[in-house]
Every structure is written in structure tokens, then in C-alpha cells.
Enzyme design. Structure first.
Site, PDB file in Angstrom:
ATOM      1  N   PRO A  17      65.978  27.544   8.667  1.00  0.00           N
ATOM      2  CA  PRO A  17      67.427  27.748   8.464  1.00  0.00           C
ATOM      3  C   PRO A  17      67.841  29.149   8.026  1.00  0.00           C
ATOM      4  O   PRO A  17      68.327  29.343   6.911  1.00  0.00           O
ATOM      5  CB  PRO A  17      67.753  26.719   7.383  1.00  0.00           C
ATOM      6  N   CYS A  18      67.735  30.118   8.933  1.00  0.00           N
ATOM      7  CA  CYS A  18      68.207  31.459   8.584  1.00  0.00           C
ATOM      8  C   CYS A  18      69.726  31.489   8.470  1.00  0.00           C
ATOM      9  O   CYS A  18      70.294  32.422   7.909  1.00  0.00           O
ATOM     10  CB  CYS A  18      67.710  32.486   9.598  1.00  0.00           C
ATOM     11  N   HIS A  19      70.398  30.444   9.006  1.00  0.00           N
ATOM     12  CA  HIS A  19      71.861  30.407   8.880  1.00  0.00           C
ATOM     13  C   HIS A  19      72.298  30.191   7.428  1.00  0.00           C
ATOM     14  O   HIS A  19      73.460  30.377   7.104  1.00  0.00           O
ATOM     15  CB  HIS A  19      72.446  29.313   9.776  1.00  0.00           C
TER      16      HIS A  19
END
Lengths: 208, 160
Positions: free
Chosen positions: A177-179
Site C-alpha cells: 500500500p504505497c497509496h
């Protein structure tokens, strides 16, 4: 899948009566090849695409696990060329190997899944970037962390920009989850799938 | 330059290889030979030299796989009586117009091969000869003889 290409020198016209190669034959042969390739252990990368609220996602898996997720804006053909170069050219479309990942991603977008359970193959990420990815997975669903916080957690507080580039080159967006990494002032910052997609994912996680 | 994903190779060359297998082996064994060809090709693909002629490479593999089928068939006992009005044996024969395979099957193997590689794939006779063996002229003669026979058989069939 297969495009019928007319034989270029059938000047005799004698082969006009040979059966044409229709979609059904192409599909049957392709399926058979995929099965045989899996059985022989020579299908190094299997892929498929799925439709999601943030557009078509390309999913690719090695025999170890999910190796690549890509947004349409990243150009799926180019991504496949990259996999051929960086992993192996033995690549075929094989939805079955991606069944579980596809199901988990569908559940995620339906708000029914918070953690992904599929095995990952992180071979496309090296060094500090790989360290960053492993820390991204510690940011829980619905949470966010600043680039600076991730840099600190990754053991190099000064490497804020490097965290940014690790996120920008994340081979497994959505699943890793780089978001969930945002700027210290609370604004979203950039995203590998575009700012709109980042906004959609963060909104989904805040409301689901 | 790096290699294309194999999926693209299948899309680009799959139909040509199937036409070759059908012309050399007929409806029953063609799809088996196609599958064996592409499995072997997938397996060896990473070791293929850069800049290779992929179509020629695939036809060469298909040539060998088809030969395996021809040899296996020649070892099988031959049915003495052909069953009358035999229904299509499997889905592989769907779409075949009667007569075409019969006419091809009646040709010597080498004529079928040279016809397939030259007329269906579009290979020059030099390349055809490299695959089937023998000289370029011999390949050209085999194809010409085969075409002449085919034309005769099929035209005769039409006028019936």
C-alpha cells in the site's frame, strides 16, 4: 489471441479450402499450451487483467507469487516487455494462476477485504526500495504515514526522497500500500497510478 | 535487445504453425503437433539467439514434431477397412472441406512439407531445403510436383 494471417504465396489458390483458424480453435490451443506449460514448469510468468474502479489492472505472477501489479496508465504492453526483460520472456496469459489475487482485489474494492493474503514475489525491488516496501506493509488499512515517517521506520530518516521514489517504483501497487504514504503537511502527494486513483483508494479505506 | 513476451509469439505465429501442421499431418494430429511445437518453443525460448528468424525457428520445430507423428503413425497397425461414413473424429477436423486433406494425404510426405513451408508459410526454397534436407532445386521440384498432382486431383474432384 491469434490473428489469422493470410498465407502470402498461396497463388495456386489450392488451399482456400483449408479450414480457417477461428477464435474457438485459438482459445482451445492456447488453453492447452498453458496447461502443458504449467505441468512442465516452464511458464515463468502468468498474467491477466481485471477491471476495477481505478481502471484495468494488470496482474502478473511467477511460480513464487504475485510479482507485478500495474495501472493502465503505466501501459500494460510496456510492463509485459519489462517483465520479459527483468524476470523471464516465458510469459503467457493465464487467468487461473491469478484467480486468488483477482478475487482478493475484487473483495478489497468492494470494501470486504483489509489485508491481502497472497504470496508476493518481491524480486523486482532491490536494496533500500525493498526495505521501504516491507515497511509499507506495516501501515494498516485506513491509516496513512508520511514519507518522513516511512524513511525513519526504514532506518534512514534522511531518505525522504528515496522513500518517494521507492513508492513511485513500487512493482505491487494496491497490494503493497504505497497509496497510504502522504506528505507531512497532510496533502496526498504523488502516486504511481495517478492522484485520482490514490484519492479513490484512500476514500475507499476511510469509508468502508 | 530483449525478447518479446512469449504470448506475442503465440499470437503472431500460432495460426501459421497450425496451418503447417494441418497441411502436413491432417486434421487429427495437427493440434497435438501444434501444442508440442509451442511447448518445446516456450521451453527453449530464453536460449534463442537474438535476431533469430522466429517463424523459421517455429516451423523447424513443427517439422520435427510432425515427423514424430508420422513415424508413430507408421508404427501403428493400419486398419484394413476404412469405416464407411466415418464421422469427424474430433473437434480438430471441424471445418475441413472433404477432399483437401485426402488430396494432400495422397502426396509423398516431402511434397506435403515443401508445399506447406513454401506456399503456406511463404519461405524461400533455400530455407525450405534447410528444413527438409536436400538441395534447393530438389525442394522446388518436390513442391512443383506436389502442386501439379493436387491441382489435378482437386480439379478432377470439382468436375465430378
Amino acid at each position: 489471441m491469434m490473428n489469422e494471417r493470410r498465407a502470402k504465396v498461396d497463388e495456386s489458390g489450392l488451399f482456400a479450402a483449408l479450414p480457417t483458424i477461428d477464435e474457438e480453435v485459438s482459445r482451445r490451443l492456447h488453453r492447452r499450451l498453458v496447461e502443458a506449460a504449467n505441468a512442465a514448469g516452464v511458464l515463468d510468468v502468468a498474467y491477466r487483467t481485471i477491471d476495477t474502479p481505478v481502471g484495468a489492472l494488470l496482474l502478473a505472477a511467477t511460480q513464487k507469487g504475485l510479482v507485478r501489479v500495474a495501472y493502465a496508465s503505466q501501459d500494460h504492453d510496456r510492463v509485459l516487455d519489462g517483465l520479459a526483460r527483468d524476470v523471464s520472456p516465458r510469459i503467457l496469459q493465464d487467468p487461473a494462476r491469478l484467480d486468488r489475487v483477482a478475487r482478493e482485489i475484487e473483495e478489497y474494492f468492494a470494501g470486504r477485504r483489509r489485508v491481502f493474503g497472497v504470496p508476493l514475489d518481491l524480486q523486482l525491488s532491490h536494496g533500500f526500495r525493498r526495505t521501504v516496501l516491507s515497511h509499507l506493509r506495516e501501515i494498516g488499512y485506513g491509516q496513512t504515514a508520511s514519507y518522513a515517517a516511512v524513511a525513519k521506520a526504514s532506518g534512514n530518516p534522511k531518505a525522504v526522497r528515496a522513500v518517494g521514489s521507492a513508492c513511485a517504483s513500487n512493482p505491487l501497487p494496491v497490494v503493497v500500500p504505497c497509496h497510504r504514504v502522504v506528505r507531512s503537511d497532510g496533502t496526498m502527494g504523488q502516486y504511481v497510478g495517478g492522484v485520482e486513483a490514490k484519492d479513490a483508494l484512500l476514500t475507499l479505506e476511510a469509508t468502508a | 535487445m530483449s525478447q518479446k513476451p512469449f504470448e506475442e509469439i503465440v499470437a503472431e505465429h500460432g495460426p501459421t504453425v497450425l496451418r503447417v501442421c494441418r497441411a502436413v499431418l491432417g486434421p487429427v494430429d495437427a493440434e497435438d503437433a501444434w501444442s508440442e511445437t509451442f511447448l518445446a518453443a516456450l521451453s527453449a525460448y530464453p536460449r534463442l539467439r537474438a535476431g533469430s528468424n522466429i517463424e523459421a525457428w517455429l516451423v523447424t520445430v513443427a517439422h520435427r514434431k510432425a515427423l514424430d507423428h508420422v513415424r508413430a503413425a507408421s508404427r501403428r497397425p493400419i486398419a484394413t477397412n476404412e469405416l464407411p461414413e466415418r464421422p469427424a473424429r474430433d473437434s480438430g477436423s471441424a471445418g475441413w472441406e472433404s477432399g483437401v486433406w485426402k488430396a494432400l494425404e495422397a502426396l509423398p510426405l516431402k511434397q506435403r512439407q515443401t508445399i506447406a513451408y513454401h506456399y503456406l508459410v511463404g519461405m524461400p526454397y533455400l530455407q525450405v531445403a534447410q528444413i527438409v534436407g536436400g538441395s534447393q532445386d530438389a525442394a522446388r521440384r518436390a513442391a512443383a510436383d506436389g502442386i501439379a498432382t493436387l491441382r489435378q486431383t482437386l480439379l478432377k474432384g470439382e468436375s465430378r
